[in-house]
Design a protein around this motif. Structure first.
Motif, PDB file in Angstrom:
ATOM      1  N   GLU A   1       0.817  -1.216   0.000  1.00 30.17           N
ATOM      2  CA  GLU A   1       0.000   0.000   0.000  1.00 30.17           C
ATOM      3  C   GLU A   1       0.850   1.264   0.000  1.00 30.17           C
ATOM      4  O   GLU A   1       0.372   2.349  -0.341  1.00 30.17           O
ATOM      5  N   GLN A   2       2.109   1.144   0.389  1.00 30.90           N
ATOM      6  CA  GLN A   2       2.996   2.307   0.463  1.00 30.90           C
ATOM      7  C   GLN A   2       3.788   2.522  -0.823  1.00 30.90           C
ATOM      8  O   GLN A   2       4.559   3.471  -0.912  1.00 30.90           O
ATOM      9  N   LEU A   3       3.583   1.652  -1.805  1.00 30.83           N
ATOM     10  CA  LEU A   3       4.392   1.688  -3.017  1.00 30.83           C
ATOM     11  C   LEU A   3       3.584   2.112  -4.228  1.00 30.83           C
ATOM     12  O   LEU A   3       2.382   1.875  -4.315  1.00 30.83           O
ATOM     13  N   PHE A   4       4.260   2.723  -5.205  1.00 28.95           N
ATOM     14  CA  PHE A   4       3.635   2.995  -6.487  1.00 28.95           C
ATOM     15  C   PHE A   4       3.432   1.677  -7.247  1.00 28.95           C
ATOM     16  O   PHE A   4       2.450   1.500  -7.943  1.00 28.95           O
ATOM     17  N   GLY A   5       4.401   0.781  -7.125  1.00 33.60           N
ATOM     18  CA  GLY A   5       4.318  -0.498  -7.811  1.00 33.60           C
ATOM     19  C   GLY A   5       5.026  -0.513  -9.147  1.00 33.60           C
ATOM     20  O   GLY A   5       5.337  -1.566  -9.681  1.00 33.60           O
ATOM     21  N   ASP A   6       5.264   0.646  -9.708  1.00 40.95           N
ATOM     22  CA  ASP A   6       6.055   0.730 -10.940  1.00 40.95           C
ATOM     23  C   ASP A   6       6.758   2.087 -10.963  1.00 40.95           C
ATOM     24  O   ASP A   6       6.249   3.071 -10.448  1.00 40.95           O
ATOM     25  N   ASN A   7       7.921   2.103 -11.568  1.00 41.31           N
ATOM     26  CA  ASN A   7       8.737   3.321 -11.547  1.00 41.31           C
ATOM     27  C   ASN A   7       8.321   4.353 -12.592  1.00 41.31           C
ATOM     28  O   ASN A   7       8.850   5.467 -12.591  1.00 41.31           O
ATOM     29  N   ASP A   8       7.388   3.995 -13.472  1.00 41.38           N
ATOM     30  CA  ASP A   8       6.840   5.004 -14.380  1.00 41.38           C
ATOM     31  C   ASP A   8       6.064   6.039 -13.567  1.00 41.38           C
ATOM     32  O   ASP A   8       6.228   7.249 -13.753  1.00 41.38           O
ATOM     33  N   GLN A   9       5.220   5.538 -12.648  1.00 39.93           N
ATOM     34  CA  GLN A   9       4.453   6.447 -11.794  1.00 39.93           C
ATOM     35  C   GLN A   9       5.378   7.223 -10.860  1.00 39.93           C
ATOM     36  O   GLN A   9       5.218   8.426 -10.652  1.00 39.93           O
ATOM     37  N   LEU A  10       6.345   6.521 -10.305  1.00 36.39           N
ATOM     38  CA  LEU A  10       7.303   7.183  -9.412  1.00 36.39           C
ATOM     39  C   LEU A  10       8.035   8.305 -10.130  1.00 36.39           C
ATOM     40  O   LEU A  10       8.172   9.417  -9.608  1.00 36.39           O
ATOM     41  N   SER A  11       8.500   8.037 -11.343  1.00 35.58           N
ATOM     42  CA  SER A  11       9.278   9.038 -12.077  1.00 35.58           C
ATOM     43  C   SER A  11       8.444  10.270 -12.409  1.00 35.58           C
ATOM     44  O   SER A  11       8.949  11.397 -12.396  1.00 35.58           O
ATOM     45  N   ALA A  12       7.158  10.066 -12.692  1.00 34.81           N
ATOM     46  CA  ALA A  12       6.287  11.207 -12.981  1.00 34.81           C
ATOM     47  C   ALA A  12       6.127  12.086 -11.745  1.00 34.81           C
ATOM     48  O   ALA A  12       6.150  13.322 -11.836  1.00 34.81           O
ATOM     49  N   HIS A  13       5.976  11.465 -10.588  1.00 34.24           N
ATOM     50  CA  HIS A  13       5.870  12.237  -9.348  1.00 34.24           C
ATOM     51  C   HIS A  13       7.186  12.937  -9.030  1.00 34.24           C
ATOM     52  O   HIS A  13       7.183  14.101  -8.595  1.00 34.24           O
ATOM     53  N   VAL A  14       8.295  12.249  -9.238  1.00 40.85           N
ATOM     54  CA  VAL A  14       9.598  12.874  -9.010  1.00 40.85           C
ATOM     55  C   VAL A  14       9.741  14.098  -9.914  1.00 40.85           C
ATOM     56  O   VAL A  14      10.182  15.167  -9.481  1.00 40.85           O
ATOM     57  N   ALA A  15       9.359  13.951 -11.181  1.00 42.79           N
ATOM     58  CA  ALA A  15       9.481  15.061 -12.127  1.00 42.79           C
ATOM     59  C   ALA A  15       8.649  16.262 -11.683  1.00 42.79           C
ATOM     60  O   ALA A  15       9.101  17.409 -11.728  1.00 42.79           O
ATOM     61  N   HIS A  16       7.426  15.995 -11.256  1.00 38.07           N
ATOM     62  CA  HIS A  16       6.556  17.100 -10.851  1.00 38.07           C
ATOM     63  C   HIS A  16       7.066  17.783  -9.578  1.00 38.07           C
ATOM     64  O   HIS A  16       7.189  19.015  -9.535  1.00 38.07           O
ATOM     65  N   TYR A  17       7.371  16.980  -8.562  1.00 40.18           N
ATOM     66  CA  TYR A  17       7.724  17.565  -7.269  1.00 40.18           C
ATOM     67  C   TYR A  17       9.135  18.151  -7.237  1.00 40.18           C
ATOM     68  O   TYR A  17       9.478  18.872  -6.299  1.00 40.18           O
ATOM     69  N   THR A  18       9.941  17.865  -8.236  1.00 35.20           N
ATOM     70  CA  THR A  18      11.250  18.521  -8.336  1.00 35.20           C
ATOM     71  C   THR A  18      11.208  19.665  -9.340  1.00 35.20           C
ATOM     72  O   THR A  18      12.245  20.226  -9.688  1.00 35.20           O
ATOM     73  N   ASN A  19       9.994  19.992  -9.798  1.00 36.09           N
ATOM     74  CA  ASN A  19       9.800  21.092 -10.752  1.00 36.09           C
ATOM     75  C   ASN A  19      10.636  20.897 -12.019  1.00 36.09           C
ATOM     76  O   ASN A  19      11.225  21.839 -12.549  1.00 36.09           O
ATOM     77  N   SER A  20      10.672  19.655 -12.483  1.00 34.02           N
ATOM     78  CA  SER A  20      11.416  19.347 -13.700  1.00 34.02           C
ATOM     79  C   SER A  20      10.597  19.712 -14.927  1.00 34.02           C
ATOM     80  O   SER A  20       9.358  19.679 -14.909  1.00 34.02           O
ATOM     81  N   ASP A  21      11.291  20.035 -15.997  1.00 34.23           N
ATOM     82  CA  ASP A  21      10.607  20.475 -17.211  1.00 34.23           C
ATOM     83  C   ASP A  21      10.044  19.318 -18.021  1.00 34.23           C
ATOM     84  O   ASP A  21       9.036  19.464 -18.705  1.00 34.23           O
ATOM     85  N   ILE A  22      10.708  18.172 -17.948  1.00 35.39           N
ATOM     86  CA  ILE A  22      10.270  17.047 -18.772  1.00 35.39           C
ATOM     87  C   ILE A  22      10.727  15.733 -18.154  1.00 35.39           C
ATOM     88  O   ILE A  22      11.746  15.669 -17.458  1.00 35.39           O
ATOM     89  N   LEU A  23       9.950  14.700 -18.404  1.00 33.63           N
ATOM     90  CA  LEU A  23      10.299  13.331 -18.032  1.00 33.63           C
ATOM     91  C   LEU A  23      10.606  12.563 -19.311  1.00 33.63           C
ATOM     92  O   LEU A  23       9.813  12.583 -20.254  1.00 33.63           O
TER      93      LEU A  23
END
Length: 253
Positions: free
Chosen positions: A136-158
């Motif tokens: 329940e604490q996991l995204f389960g795949d790193n595609d979702q994780l990477s999208a959240h990382v991109a957004h919360y680090t104010n990145s321009d693109i994934l």
């Protein structure tokens, strides 16, 4: 300077139960080159697959998967370090869970760590912490994780480097005439519900998880580029020439 998150999957990093050393070196070379123009963050899969190179356990069993991840994390990071050392690039490992984005305190700490490592010339490598956490604490795949990382680090693109070279208008395995969609400005609910299995037993994603990541990015007014992680020519063209023959750019109209 623009900030970019790269995500690479297990199928790219491993081959026949071994670390795909040449592909990893090609990836590291690309990231080292990209750092001259961009701020770079890497989200990597591969810990479980790396663990399987040393210990043959059934990854379908939850506790076995955790053991494989615990064995594989140092193997994976050691492989990255030896290759980044060639380019004199220092790296940092950051392990996250979905809960780290649900807490303002945790999210702020993560953001500060990313900012400070980049300011210090260090390349942060992010992976999901699936060792001491519940499903329940996991995204389960790193595609979702990477999208959240991109957004919360104010990145321009994934940029997702995958075992496919773009998003096709039909299944290319079944339809030889299927064509890559070069630009996607809308993702429907039907597309998000389609069935698609990962191409690698250690991969947790598939095209649907990549579409979910793309929709998340587009909903946040950000972009995502999906291309091959086997042949990095499309990624290079996109990064350094602002054009590409293959690959799909997900962006708002």
């Amino acid at each position: 300077m623009q900030r970019i998150v790269f995500k690479v999957g297990s199928s790219v990093l491993t081959d026949l139960d071994n670390i795909a050393k040449e592909r990893m070196l090609n990836l590291v070379s690309l990231l080292a080159e990209a750092r001259k123009k961009y701020e770079v963050i890497l989200v990597t899969s591969g810990a479980v697959a790396a663990g399987y190179t040393a210990l043959k356990l059934d990854r379908k069993k939850e506790i076995s998967k955790k053991v494989l991840a615990s064995v594989g994390q140092p193997i994976l990071m050691s492989s990255y370090k030896s290759k980044f050392d060639i380019f004199n690039v220092d790296i940092a490992q950051i392990l996250l869970t979905e809960e780290d984005f649900d807490s303002r305190v945790h999210t702020k700490i993560f953001q500060q760590i990313i900012d400070r490592t980049l300011e210090s010339g260090i390349l942060p490598i992010v992976n999901e912490n699936d060792i001491s956490t519940t499903p329940e604490q996991l995204f389960g795949d790193n595609d979702q994780l990477s999208a959240h990382v991109a957004h919360y680090t104010n990145s321009d693109i994934l940029i997702i480097l995958s075992d496919i070279d773009g998003y096709y208008d039909d299944n290319p395995k079944l339809n030889p005439n299927a064509k890559i969609k070069k630009i996607v400005t809308k993702i429907t609910d039907e597309e998000l519900k389609q069935e698609h299995s990962p191409n690698n037993e250690f991969a947790s994603g598939g095209i649907v998880t990549k579409l979910k990541a793309a929709k998340y990015m587009m909903d946040k007014k950000r972009k995502m580029f999906l291309c091959s992680g086997y042949d990095l020519s499309s990624a290079r063209e996109f990064l350094f020439q602002d054009e590409y023959e293959k690959g799909t750019l997900f962006t708002n109209p």
